[in-house]
Design an enzyme around this catalytic site. Sequence first.
Site, PDB file in Angstrom:
ATOM      1  N   ARG A 162      -3.689   6.373   0.708  1.00 45.33           N
ATOM      2  CA  ARG A 162      -4.174   7.163   1.251  1.00 45.33           C
ATOM      3  C   ARG A 162      -3.556   8.272   2.150  1.00 45.33           C
ATOM      4  NH1 ARG A 162      -9.385   4.326   3.847  1.00 45.33           N
ATOM      5  NH2 ARG A 162      -7.593   2.892   4.275  1.00 45.33           N
TER       6      ARG A 162
ATOM      7  N   ARG B 254      -7.936  11.469  -5.449  1.00 48.34           N
ATOM      8  CA  ARG B 254      -8.984  10.667  -5.039  1.00 48.34           C
ATOM      9  C   ARG B 254     -10.201  11.636  -4.789  1.00 48.34           C
ATOM     10  NH1 ARG B 254     -12.702   8.031  -3.962  1.00 48.34           N
ATOM     11  NH2 ARG B 254     -12.817   5.917  -2.954  1.00 48.34           N
TER      12      ARG B 254
ATOM     13  N   ARG C 197       0.658  -1.114  -0.164  1.00 39.72           N
ATOM     14  CA  ARG C 197       0.155  -0.118   0.001  1.00 39.72           C
ATOM     15  C   ARG C 197       0.916   1.438  -0.029  1.00 39.72           C
ATOM     16  NH1 ARG C 197      -3.540  -1.518   4.809  1.00 39.72           N
ATOM     17  NH2 ARG C 197      -4.912  -3.389   4.101  1.00 39.72           N
TER      18      ARG C 197
ATOM     19  N   ASP D  32      -7.172  -2.729  -7.737  1.00 42.95           N
ATOM     20  CA  ASP D  32      -7.743  -3.384  -6.476  1.00 42.95           C
ATOM     21  C   ASP D  32      -7.596  -4.915  -6.615  1.00 42.95           C
ATOM     22  OD1 ASP D  32      -9.497  -2.700  -4.011  1.00 42.95           O
ATOM     23  OD2 ASP D  32     -10.372  -4.394  -4.836  1.00 42.95           O
TER      24      ASP D  32
ATOM     25  N   TYR E 147     -14.634 -12.884  -0.362  1.00 47.90           N
ATOM     26  CA  TYR E 147     -15.230 -11.819  -0.911  1.00 47.90           C
ATOM     27  C   TYR E 147     -16.487 -12.223  -1.608  1.00 47.90           C
ATOM     28  CZ  TYR E 147     -11.841  -8.235   0.697  1.00 47.90           C
ATOM     29  OH  TYR E 147     -10.962  -7.423   1.344  1.00 47.90           O
TER      30      TYR E 147
END
Length: 338
Positions: A25, A34, A21, A69, A146
């Site tokens: 963010r 974003r 990552r 992703d 998922y």
Amino acid sequence: MRFIKACRREKTDATPVWFMRQAGRYMPEYRALRAKWTLLEMCERPELAAEVSLQPLRLGVDAVILFADILLPVRPVGVKLEFVKGEGPALTPAVRTAGEIDALRDFDPASELSYVMGALRILRRELEGKVPLIGFAGAPFTLAAYLVEGGPSEDHAKVKAMMRSEPALWDRLMRKLSKVTADYLLAQAAAGAQVLQLFDSWAGALTREEYVRCVQPHSRAVFSAVAKAGVPLIHFGTNTGPFLEDLRDAGGDVIGVDHRVPLDEAWKRIGCDRAVQGNLDPEALLGPRDELLSKVDEVLRRAGGRPGHIFNLGHGILQQTPVENVRAVADRVHEKTA
């Protein structure tokens, strides 16, 4: 390139470092983008995905990982994917019956995930002569978790129920996802990825017996199929301490170690015939600088200067992480090991 050499357990001029990552963010330039685009929009625009992927280069990392992703492949198989604010990904319909499994489409990732391949081609051109490019995919179990749950889950009750009570159905789902994953990774290598990482993010929710019986054969099938790409393969999972040897046996030239197992102990269990990646606690990046650097030194001490160590975190960078702390870690690793 020192990163590729470390994957092959060759001597390097310094320990390579990158961060899971590392594009995300915690970086102000990412947040600026974003604010204008959704996550899926950023993934679907090769120029944007490439721009985000390249942002961490200023931090001194030794590899760039594709910004994408892990759930992107669920869309071409026929499942709707959206990201719900405050809740995370939502997948519909959930896949729980034989009919729903059989309805999952096989697809050509080079064409139906062409935006991913486009981003990889851009990145390969931009990175020529600089640092290697990492592609990645979610492992069959993590994708299945998922799909069966319909989104994130704390207890994975539904996926475990299928594993235990409907083993034939589970095997059918995992075989299908193994092919999807292998095809996706091979397409990434063809598009320019020089290293491939398989993320089994939820494997740690399993017991050792569950992993060996229900998951390991399918991860092994992915690694066996992808070996023909001829690039180094990294195998990563969290909370895998109870079955680290079994994770190794599933495949991978480099085995990721999370921060819950001391690196030297983990490497001894994995064996000297594999490189290792890890394993600073991501929360250490939130603490005082002197404590952070001391923990970096401890990881390096446990690695012992052996060829085949790639410095990384035990999991991904946390959103609250100060950017300057990430740069400080990269600098410290290089300074201590050069």
